[in-house]
Design a protein around this motif. Structure first.
Motif, PDB file in Angstrom:
ATOM      1  N   LEU A  58      -8.507   4.607   4.113  1.00  0.00           N
ATOM      2  CA  LEU A  58      -7.578   4.489   3.230  1.00  0.00           C
ATOM      3  C   LEU A  58      -8.010   3.906   1.618  1.00  0.00           C
ATOM      4  O   LEU A  58      -7.453   4.316   0.784  1.00  0.00           O
ATOM      5  CB  LEU A  58      -6.325   3.613   3.658  1.00  0.00           C
ATOM      6  CG  LEU A  58      -5.934   4.206   4.924  1.00  0.00           C
ATOM      7  CD1 LEU A  58      -4.679   3.326   5.635  1.00  0.00           C
ATOM      8  CD2 LEU A  58      -4.791   5.443   4.339  1.00  0.00           C
ATOM      9  N   GLY A  59      -8.950   3.041   1.941  1.00  0.00           N
ATOM     10  CA  GLY A  59      -9.481   2.414   0.511  1.00  0.00           C
ATOM     11  C   GLY A  59     -10.334   3.412  -0.120  1.00  0.00           C
ATOM     12  O   GLY A  59      -9.801   3.560  -1.407  1.00  0.00           O
ATOM     13  N   ALA A  62      -5.346   1.404  -2.702  1.00  0.00           N
ATOM     14  CA  ALA A  62      -6.819   1.189  -2.110  1.00  0.00           C
ATOM     15  C   ALA A  62      -6.999  -0.351  -1.891  1.00  0.00           C
ATOM     16  O   ALA A  62      -7.432  -0.711  -0.810  1.00  0.00           O
ATOM     17  CB  ALA A  62      -7.871   1.635  -3.163  1.00  0.00           C
ATOM     18  N   VAL A  63      -6.851  -1.229  -2.758  1.00  0.00           N
ATOM     19  CA  VAL A  63      -6.951  -2.512  -2.722  1.00  0.00           C
ATOM     20  C   VAL A  63      -5.899  -3.215  -1.766  1.00  0.00           C
ATOM     21  O   VAL A  63      -6.301  -4.029  -0.618  1.00  0.00           O
ATOM     22  CB  VAL A  63      -6.596  -3.324  -4.023  1.00  0.00           C
ATOM     23  CG1 VAL A  63      -6.435  -4.915  -3.805  1.00  0.00           C
ATOM     24  CG2 VAL A  63      -7.595  -2.963  -4.982  1.00  0.00           C
ATOM     25  N   SER A  64      -4.717  -2.777  -1.399  1.00  0.00           N
ATOM     26  CA  SER A  64      -3.760  -3.088  -0.237  1.00  0.00           C
ATOM     27  C   SER A  64      -4.260  -2.916   1.011  1.00  0.00           C
ATOM     28  O   SER A  64      -4.111  -3.558   1.861  1.00  0.00           O
ATOM     29  CB  SER A  64      -2.401  -2.810  -0.537  1.00  0.00           C
ATOM     30  OG  SER A  64      -1.750  -3.152  -1.853  1.00  0.00           O
ATOM     31  N   LEU A 104      -2.054   8.595   7.403  1.00  0.00           N
ATOM     32  CA  LEU A 104      -2.425   7.328   8.364  1.00  0.00           C
ATOM     33  C   LEU A 104      -1.696   6.324   8.416  1.00  0.00           C
ATOM     34  O   LEU A 104      -1.666   5.646   9.420  1.00  0.00           O
ATOM     35  CB  LEU A 104      -4.018   7.090   8.017  1.00  0.00           C
ATOM     36  CG  LEU A 104      -5.089   8.039   8.454  1.00  0.00           C
ATOM     37  CD1 LEU A 104      -6.432   7.469   7.818  1.00  0.00           C
ATOM     38  CD2 LEU A 104      -5.294   8.403   9.847  1.00  0.00           C
ATOM     39  N   TYR A 105      -1.026   6.010   7.386  1.00  0.00           N
ATOM     40  CA  TYR A 105      -0.145   4.955   7.236  1.00  0.00           C
ATOM     41  C   TYR A 105       0.901   4.813   8.524  1.00  0.00           C
ATOM     42  O   TYR A 105       1.513   3.793   8.908  1.00  0.00           O
ATOM     43  CB  TYR A 105       0.504   4.455   5.958  1.00  0.00           C
ATOM     44  CG  TYR A 105      -0.147   4.239   4.934  1.00  0.00           C
ATOM     45  CD1 TYR A 105      -1.172   3.158   4.763  1.00  0.00           C
ATOM     46  CD2 TYR A 105      -0.367   5.140   3.640  1.00  0.00           C
ATOM     47  CE1 TYR A 105      -1.795   2.716   3.776  1.00  0.00           C
ATOM     48  CE2 TYR A 105      -1.074   4.403   2.657  1.00  0.00           C
ATOM     49  CZ  TYR A 105      -2.090   3.308   2.775  1.00  0.00           C
ATOM     50  OH  TYR A 105      -2.791   2.901   1.899  1.00  0.00           O
ATOM     51  N   ALA A 163       0.889  -1.064  -0.045  1.00  0.00           N
ATOM     52  CA  ALA A 163      -0.133   0.078  -0.069  1.00  0.00           C
ATOM     53  C   ALA A 163       0.842   1.319   0.010  1.00  0.00           C
ATOM     54  O   ALA A 163       0.605   2.250  -0.691  1.00  0.00           O
ATOM     55  CB  ALA A 163      -1.010   0.108   1.090  1.00  0.00           C
ATOM     56  N   PHE A 164       1.920   1.109   0.716  1.00  0.00           N
ATOM     57  CA  PHE A 164       2.773   2.361   0.838  1.00  0.00           C
ATOM     58  C   PHE A 164       3.357   2.654  -0.348  1.00  0.00           C
ATOM     59  O   PHE A 164       3.857   3.706  -0.617  1.00  0.00           O
ATOM     60  CB  PHE A 164       3.656   2.211   2.087  1.00  0.00           C
ATOM     61  CG  PHE A 164       4.134   3.567   2.654  1.00  0.00           C
ATOM     62  CD1 PHE A 164       3.372   4.481   3.369  1.00  0.00           C
ATOM     63  CD2 PHE A 164       5.567   3.858   2.522  1.00  0.00           C
ATOM     64  CE1 PHE A 164       3.931   5.636   3.844  1.00  0.00           C
ATOM     65  CE2 PHE A 164       6.029   5.336   2.894  1.00  0.00           C
ATOM     66  CZ  PHE A 164       5.003   6.041   3.623  1.00  0.00           C
TER      67      PHE A 164
END
Length: 434
Positions: free
Chosen positions: A319-320, A420-422, A358-359, A249-250
């Motif tokens: 996050l998605g 989004a998916v991760s 937010l990560y 995701a990152f």
């Protein structure tokens, strides 16, 4: 971490500050602002530097990528340094070091020297955000960390926004990009000295903290009680899927972030034919929108979690949705015909992108406090692999398409969907223990 050490009774009375933890993170915002002013200064000045040194788009991409080569490599050792030496030493030394390098960048005489300076800048900036994120576990309770992480990371777009105004203003005022780099470097060294004076790794040892806040922060030990069964090595966390999804995701997040950070000023200047002075203004708009997005996401996440919503529902939804928002906004840039509409859509994409601040709260949710720096470093390393690849890819796409950014924005949209998916696949509610 030790937060229960009392302030010594024999010390003379000193000036106390209520809510010192938020002042501390206000200072970290300043650190990240300086971080991104220095990091983005070359991108902002690149239209002028490219003309002075006769640099084409592909070479420009390589130069802009070179920061990421060493910055990425410093993430794992940087996280280890933060965990061993503590944030105060690492952040202070890093600021002073990269301030000196920033100033010396003004002496660059060609492509090789520019690449060398950018690589050194990456070495010194590498551990800083790990240090700031590690401090979250010492200065903020769990229900405050989403705000804390986005406040700190929010210094990134704010620094790029003000950097657009500051660097262009210095170049116009001083008459050369070389003196502008010297001025920004001096400012950074001064902030490094301030970091040593103001920062403390143990909140209870800060001369400005109140006893009430010391007692409040003592509760961190109770909240992090699961750390007692933590893995002995940070590597063992990767037996689970969530850390891998966080890295992926990152990667998607940083692909867009570095793409905009390194190429947005050139896009505004060359594609939208905006003057150099106005490029700084539009850069401020694009990255100012990102800062607003970070603050919005952090406040909303903490508010929803405090109201009783599950951590998984909140983090996955925000996050998605952010990743999808990035993809939609950035792909629409290819379908508008006016410079204002295109730049405003890029700004909207950056607004959603920076919800990814937010990560930075996720490593503390997944790992023991003694491993937060290392897991943060692994996350940031993954993202900065994208930071190495994307600026070069953008340069190649732009040069091979006659200066068009259409293919670039398609690439950014795909990265947004990956983000989004991760993000939806991560389990944010379970601290990984042995």
């Amino acid at each position: 971490m030790q937060v229960n050490t009392p302030v010594k009774a024999q010390e003379p009375a000193r000036f106390r500050v209520r809510g010192l933890r938020w002042w501390m993170f206000g200072f970290f915002i300043l650190v990240m602002i300086i971080n991104y002013i220095d990091r983005s200064s070359l991108s902002i000045a690149m239209p002028l530097i490219g003309k002075d040194l006769h640099i084409n788009s592909v070479t420009t991409g390589i130069i802009l990528s070179s920061f990421g080569w060493t910055y990425a490599l410093m993430q794992l050792p940087g996280g280890w340094l933060v965990d061993k030496l503590r944030p105060r030493k690492v952040v202070s030394a890093s600021l002073i070091g990269w301030g000196i390098i920033e100033g010396l960048t003004g002496l660059a005489s060609g492509v090789a020297s520019l690449i060398g300076m950018r690589m050194l800048l990456g070495v010194f900036e590498g551990p800083v955000q790990n240090g700031a994120n590690s401090s979250l576990t010492r200065w903020l309770r769990k229900n405050e960390r989403a705000r804390g992480s986005t406040l700190v990371d929010g210094g990134g777009p704010l620094g790029t926004a003000f950097g657009g105004l500051l660097v262009t203003g210095l170049i116009v005022g001083l008459g050369t990009w070389r003196l502008a780099f010297g001025a920004v470097g001096l400012l950074t060294v001064l902030i490094g000295v301030l970091a040593w004076v103001f920062m403390r790794d143990n909140p209870a040892n800060h001369p400005m903290i109140t006893q009430e806040e010391v007692a409040y922060l003592e509760q961190i030990e109770t909240e992090d009680e699961h750390d007692e069964t933590a893995y002995s090595s940070a590597v063992k966390y990767f037996k689970h899927a969530s850390p891998w999804m966080l890295l992926l995701a990152f990667f998607g997040y940083d692909a867009v972030l570095y793409g905009l950070l390194t190429w947005a000023p050139s896009y505004v200047s060359k594609v939208q034919h905006v003057s150099f002075g106005m490029t700084g203004v539009w850069t401020f708009v694009i990255f100012g929108a990102g800062f607003v997005g970070e603050l919005f996401a952090g406040q909303l996440a903490d508010r929803l979690i405090r109201s009783g919503a599950s951590v998984n529902a909140v983090m996955r939804s925000l996050l998605g949705f952010a990743g999808v928002g990035v993809a939609v906004a950035i792909i629409l840039v290819n379908h508008v015909t006016t410079p204002t509409a295109a730049i405003l859509l890029v700004s909207l994409a950056n607004f959603f992108l920076r919800w990814g601040g937010l990560y930075w709260s996720v490593p503390a949710r997944l790992s023991a406090k003694q491993h937060v720096g290392q897991l943060t470093g692994a996350m940031n390393f993954s993202g900065n692999v994208a930071g190495i690849i994307v600026p070069i890819l953008v340069g190649v796409i732009v040069q091979n398409s006659g200066g068009s950014f259409v293919g670039v924005f398609v690439m950014f949209a795909v990265a947004g969907l990956l983000m989004a998916v991760s993000s939806i696949a991560i389990n944010y509610s379970r601290k990984l223990t042995s």
